[in-house]
Design a protein around this motif. Structure first.
Motif, PDB file in Angstrom:
ATOM      1  N   SER A   1       0.826  -1.208   0.000  1.00 14.12           N
ATOM      2  CA  SER A   1       0.000   0.000   0.000  1.00 14.12           C
ATOM      3  C   SER A   1       0.861   1.259   0.000  1.00 14.12           C
ATOM      4  CB  SER A   1      -0.944  -0.011   1.206  1.00 14.12           C
ATOM      5  OG  SER A   1      -0.240  -0.286   2.395  1.00 14.12           O
ATOM      6  N   ASP A   2       1.988   1.231   0.721  1.00 15.99           N
ATOM      7  CA  ASP A   2       2.896   2.382   0.711  1.00 15.99           C
ATOM      8  C   ASP A   2       3.597   2.503  -0.639  1.00 15.99           C
ATOM      9  OD1 ASP A   2       2.303   3.040   3.324  1.00 15.99           O
ATOM     10  OD2 ASP A   2       4.066   2.052   4.176  1.00 15.99           O
ATOM     11  N   ALA A   3       4.024   1.370  -1.181  1.00 15.51           N
ATOM     12  CA  ALA A   3       4.762   1.396  -2.451  1.00 15.51           C
ATOM     13  C   ALA A   3       3.910   1.923  -3.585  1.00 15.51           C
ATOM     14  CB  ALA A   3       5.278  -0.001  -2.776  1.00 15.51           C
ATOM     15  N   ILE A   4       2.659   1.504  -3.648  1.00 10.15           N
ATOM     16  CA  ILE A   4       1.811   1.939  -4.762  1.00 10.15           C
ATOM     17  C   ILE A   4       1.389   3.393  -4.588  1.00 10.15           C
ATOM     18  CG2 ILE A   4      -0.527   1.301  -3.966  1.00 10.15           C
ATOM     19  CD1 ILE A   4      -0.813  -0.086  -6.771  1.00 10.15           C
ATOM     20  N   THR A   5       1.239   3.851  -3.340  1.00 11.93           N
ATOM     21  CA  THR A   5       0.963   5.265  -3.085  1.00 11.93           C
ATOM     22  C   THR A   5       2.136   6.120  -3.549  1.00 11.93           C
ATOM     23  OG1 THR A   5      -0.484   4.793  -1.202  1.00 11.93           O
ATOM     24  CG2 THR A   5       0.494   6.990  -1.302  1.00 11.93           C
TER      25      THR A   5
ATOM     26  N   TRP B   1      -9.307  -0.021  -9.443  1.00 13.15           N
ATOM     27  CA  TRP B   1      -8.497  -1.243  -9.399  1.00 13.15           C
ATOM     28  C   TRP B   1      -7.124  -0.934  -8.805  1.00 13.15           C
ATOM     29  CZ3 TRP B   1      -3.916  -2.347 -12.151  1.00 13.15           C
ATOM     30  CH2 TRP B   1      -3.507  -3.679 -12.116  1.00 13.15           C
ATOM     31  N   GLU B   2      -6.521   0.162  -9.253  1.00 13.09           N
ATOM     32  CA  GLU B   2      -5.222   0.568  -8.708  1.00 13.09           C
ATOM     33  C   GLU B   2      -5.325   0.854  -7.208  1.00 13.09           C
ATOM     34  OE1 GLU B   2      -2.688   3.532 -10.761  1.00 13.09           O
ATOM     35  OE2 GLU B   2      -2.697   4.634  -8.849  1.00 13.09           O
ATOM     36  N   ALA B   3      -6.337   1.607  -6.817  1.00 12.42           N
ATOM     37  CA  ALA B   3      -6.475   1.998  -5.414  1.00 12.42           C
ATOM     38  C   ALA B   3      -6.652   0.799  -4.493  1.00 12.42           C
ATOM     39  CB  ALA B   3      -7.660   2.964  -5.264  1.00 12.42           C
ATOM     40  N   ARG B   4      -7.275  -0.257  -4.999  1.00 16.29           N
ATOM     41  CA  ARG B   4      -7.508  -1.449  -4.183  1.00 16.29           C
ATOM     42  C   ARG B   4      -6.279  -2.353  -4.082  1.00 16.29           C
ATOM     43  NH1 ARG B   4     -13.119  -2.965  -3.968  1.00 16.29           N
ATOM     44  NH2 ARG B   4     -12.529  -5.166  -3.946  1.00 16.29           N
TER      45      ARG B   4
END
Length: 357
Positions: free
Chosen positions: A123-127, A273-276
């Motif tokens: 979750s941190d990496a994708i943010t 989809w990205e946010a999830r």
């Protein structure tokens, strides 16, 4: 007589309206695929169970149209190294793929691999990666301008660790050991004098079984999903970082041919989809570790001093990749500096401060 005329006129108007509505309602069939299979590769599971389901549902609920997806995962239409090209050519309408298998065409999109020991939570990496994409629009523009695709969303692998056939306790013990990896992460091995071997997940089990190599750089979910723990039971928690290097794209020509309301739904669901993905992959990592333990893997955590030693060994790698990117005319310094800063903004502490220029 007037009453009958009104009824007839009303019927004609109603019929005309119905015909006009039917004439404007269309059905669309899309081909969506990935080289990785649904199940062992979690991003493919979310493509099928969320993206496909939500696009179909929302189009049915919010428009007069209908859409249907033909799902082709596990390389049934395109392999892991062919999906980008298949979407570009229109063989697939939608594709999900790891940019790690496009080391030339999508060299700089692999920036998280160039900065090992990044954020460990997906979750941190994708943010952090989303911030990089927002700050550097070139990353999405090049996908559209050069490869005929609209970028819909980022996916992420969970935190990378190392599975091996034999136990090890120090970096020195890995010298000369053959270890498989996806490609952009192979330098993590080069700098400690292990022998990196380019490979793919679908071929990993047999290669480990037959001794082509003796380990795999891989996330818990995939290591368990592909049953690598059977031939290589030692799984050492290192924390190279979660890797937001999955792209979900749609063929640009196909996208532009669709009614605007369907385009809007596809864009909307892609962003969701990205946010999830981050939170979903955090859960997948925890589940993957639990299942590895349950299935007999021998799990241990690398001592912090050994982890720092490994991170320090990579000191020149990010700078080398920046120089390589800039020599290709790509914004390497801007993109990679953005990721270092974005990772800090989500609370990540780098075990070694990389100097990029």
């Amino acid at each position: 007589m007037k009453t009958i005329q009104r009824i007839l006129i009303g019927a004609v108007v109603t019929g005309s309206t119905l015909l006009a509505s039917l004439a404007s309602a269309d059905s669309f069939t899309f081909r969506i695929g990935s080289g990785h299979p649904k199940g062992p590769a979690p991003y493919v599971t979310t493509m099928s169970d969320f993206f496909v389901v939500e696009v179909q549902k929302r189009v049915a609920e919010q428009t007069e149209h209908k859409v249907r997806f033909v799902e082709a995962y596990g390389g049934s239409i395109a392999g892991v190294a062919d999906t980008l090209e298949s979407v570009q050519q229109g063989i697939l309408d939608f594709g999900g793929y790891c940019v790690c298998f496009e080391p030339s065409k999508m060299f700089l999109h692999n920036f998280p691999y160039f900065l090992g020991f990044g954020p460990e939570k997906s979750s941190d990496a994708i943010t952090a990666a989303r911030q990089v994409y927002n700050d550097n629009p070139w990353l999405e523009d090049v996908v559209q301008d050069e490869y005929n695709q609209v970028f819909l969303g980022l996916g992420v692998w969970d935190n990378y660790h190392l599975g091996t056939k034999d136990e090890w306790n120090s970096v020195a013990e890995l010298k000369g050991v053959k270890i498989g990896g996806a490609g952009p992460n192979l330098p993590w091995l080069e700098y400690i004098d292990a022998i990196p071997v380019q490979s793919t997940l679908p071929e990993g089990y047999l290669a480990l079984k037959t001794g082509v190599y003796s380990g795999w750089l891989m996330t818990p979910s995939a290591y368990n999903g592909f049953k690598f723990h059977e031939p290589a039971p030692y799984y050492t928690l290192i924390g190279f970082g979660a890797m937001p290097v999955i792209a979900l794209t749609v063929n640009k020509r196909k996208m532009e041919s669709l009614p605007v309301e369907i385009q809007d739904i596809i864009t909307e669901v892609g962003a969701e989809w990205e946010a999830r993905n981050g939170q979903a992959m955090d859960e997948v990592q925890a589940h993957g570790l639990s299942m590895l333990k349950e299935n007999g893997a021998i799990i241990k955590t690398l001592p912090e001093e050994v982890r720092i030693e490994w991170a320090e060994s990579l000191a020149e790698f990010p700078r080398r990749q920046v120089a390589d990117a800039e020599s290709r005319g790509l914004p390497g310094l801007s993109v990679m500096k953005s990721y270092v800063d974005a990772a800090k903004s989500v609370g990540h502490v780098w075990p070694h401060e990389y100097v990029l220029d």
